[in-house]
Scaffold this motif. Structure first.
Motif, PDB file in Angstrom:
ATOM      1  N   SER A   2      37.696  -0.520 -19.596  1.00 24.95           N
ATOM      2  CA  SER A   2      36.750   0.448 -20.114  1.00 24.95           C
ATOM      3  C   SER A   2      36.860   0.544 -21.632  1.00 24.95           C
ATOM      4  CB  SER A   2      37.045   1.815 -19.509  1.00 24.95           C
ATOM      5  OG  SER A   2      36.234   2.787 -20.082  1.00 24.95           O
ATOM      6  N   ARG A   5      37.384   5.601 -22.085  1.00 26.56           N
ATOM      7  CA  ARG A   5      37.822   6.206 -20.827  1.00 26.56           C
ATOM      8  C   ARG A   5      38.546   7.512 -21.121  1.00 26.56           C
ATOM      9  NH1 ARG A   5      42.175   2.680 -17.895  1.00 26.56           N
ATOM     10  NH2 ARG A   5      43.058   2.937 -19.950  1.00 26.56           N
ATOM     11  N   THR A  30      41.250   5.205 -24.919  1.00 29.74           N
ATOM     12  CA  THR A  30      41.623   5.991 -23.743  1.00 29.74           C
ATOM     13  C   THR A  30      42.150   7.314 -24.248  1.00 29.74           C
ATOM     14  OG1 THR A  30      42.229   4.040 -22.427  1.00 29.74           O
ATOM     15  CG2 THR A  30      43.119   6.151 -21.722  1.00 29.74           C
ATOM     16  N   GLN A  55      33.931   5.892 -18.428  1.00 35.13           N
ATOM     17  CA  GLN A  55      34.771   5.962 -17.231  1.00 35.13           C
ATOM     18  C   GLN A  55      35.628   7.214 -17.287  1.00 35.13           C
ATOM     19  OE1 GLN A  55      36.745   2.291 -16.135  1.00 35.13           O
ATOM     20  NE2 GLN A  55      38.539   3.425 -15.494  1.00 35.13           N
ATOM     21  N   GLU A  57      38.918   9.165 -15.089  1.00 35.67           N
ATOM     22  CA  GLU A  57      39.931   9.068 -14.041  1.00 35.67           C
ATOM     23  C   GLU A  57      40.614  10.429 -13.910  1.00 35.67           C
ATOM     24  OE1 GLU A  57      40.915   4.321 -14.560  1.00 35.67           O
ATOM     25  OE2 GLU A  57      42.444   5.758 -15.186  1.00 35.67           O
ATOM     26  N   HIS A 114      46.460   0.097 -20.874  1.00 32.02           N
ATOM     27  CA  HIS A 114      45.430  -0.035 -21.906  1.00 32.02           C
ATOM     28  C   HIS A 114      45.851  -1.235 -22.758  1.00 32.02           C
ATOM     29  CE1 HIS A 114      42.488   1.657 -24.927  1.00 32.02           C
ATOM     30  NE2 HIS A 114      43.150   0.765 -25.650  1.00 32.02           N
ATOM     31  N   GLY A 163      44.221   3.132 -15.156  1.00 32.09           N
ATOM     32  CA  GLY A 163      43.701   1.988 -15.904  1.00 32.09           C
ATOM     33  C   GLY A 163      43.879   0.651 -15.226  1.00 32.09           C
ATOM     34  N   HIS A 188      38.242   4.045  -7.283  1.00 33.58           N
ATOM     35  CA  HIS A 188      36.992   4.394  -7.971  1.00 33.58           C
ATOM     36  C   HIS A 188      35.848   4.629  -7.002  1.00 33.58           C
ATOM     37  CE1 HIS A 188      38.043   3.915 -12.161  1.00 33.58           C
ATOM     38  NE2 HIS A 188      38.861   2.971 -11.751  1.00 33.58           N
TER      39      HIS A 188
END
Length: 190
Positions: A2, A5, A30, A55, A57, A114, A163, A188
């Motif tokens: 992503s 994110r 991120t 994205q 999470e 990441h 991730g 996801h």
């Protein structure tokens, strides 16, 4: 990976507008945010999607009902993932939940894959008022995630792995802690 994110978890008294940790490099960005209560999460997701994140999470503490709420809040415009636990972690994650609800001081780590992250520089440790801590650490890949998890496992009661694309990346982490700590993995849904 992503490009923008955001990972969200719950922490009493947290400000949802403040980044707890930011990892930003040529591979993207991120951010980690905390909300003071689950109900704040949906509003945060709506705002993040409007801002352009691609994205989201969620911490495993939100559970499936809040995961569904986050998906609705995203309007289906971005993938929204949440931490779930495999069968090998069910007993220990149930123990963590019971101990948490009983007010025991516990420590957990959120390990974030990441690309290009530095586990020394991209790390925040938050010591909780009642004891225990939350460590948020960025790692460049699954191998580094396993190494970090293995080194930290003795001091943790829970690990959440963010991730990753799925169980292939989680397997080395689960093996590194040798079932001593429950390991949650992002699943996801759009």
């Amino acid at each position: 990976m992503s490009k923008d994110r955001v990972i969200i978890y719950e922490e009493a008294g947290a400000d949802p507008g403040t980044d707890v940790l930011v990892i930003q490099n040529a591979s993207g960005r991120t951010r980690v945010r905390a909300v003071g209560e689950p109900a704040q999460m949906a509003e945060l997701v709506t705002g993040l999607v409007a801002e352009g994140v691609d994205q989201v999470e969620l911490c495993g503490g939100f559970g499936a009902l809040w995961h569904a709420e986050a998906v609705r809040a995203s309007g289906g415009r971005v993938p929204v993932g949440a931490i779930y636990y495999g069968f090998e972690s069910l007993t220990s994650v149930a123990s963590f939940k019971a101990r948490f609800e009983a007010g025991e001081a516990l420590s957990e780590a959120f390990i974030i894959v990441h690309e290009g992250a530095d586990p020394v520089a991209d790390r925040v440790v938050h010591d909780k008022d009642g004891g225990g801590s939350t460590t948020v650490v960025g790692v460049p890949d699954a191998a580094a995630a396993a190494e970090v998890a293995g080194k930290m496992a003795a001091d943790l009661q829970l690990i959440e792995l963010y991730g990753t694309a799925g169980p292939d990346a989680a397997e080395p982490v689960i093996r590194a802690v040798d079932a001593a700590v429950p390991v949650g993995v992002v699943g996801h849904r759009r």
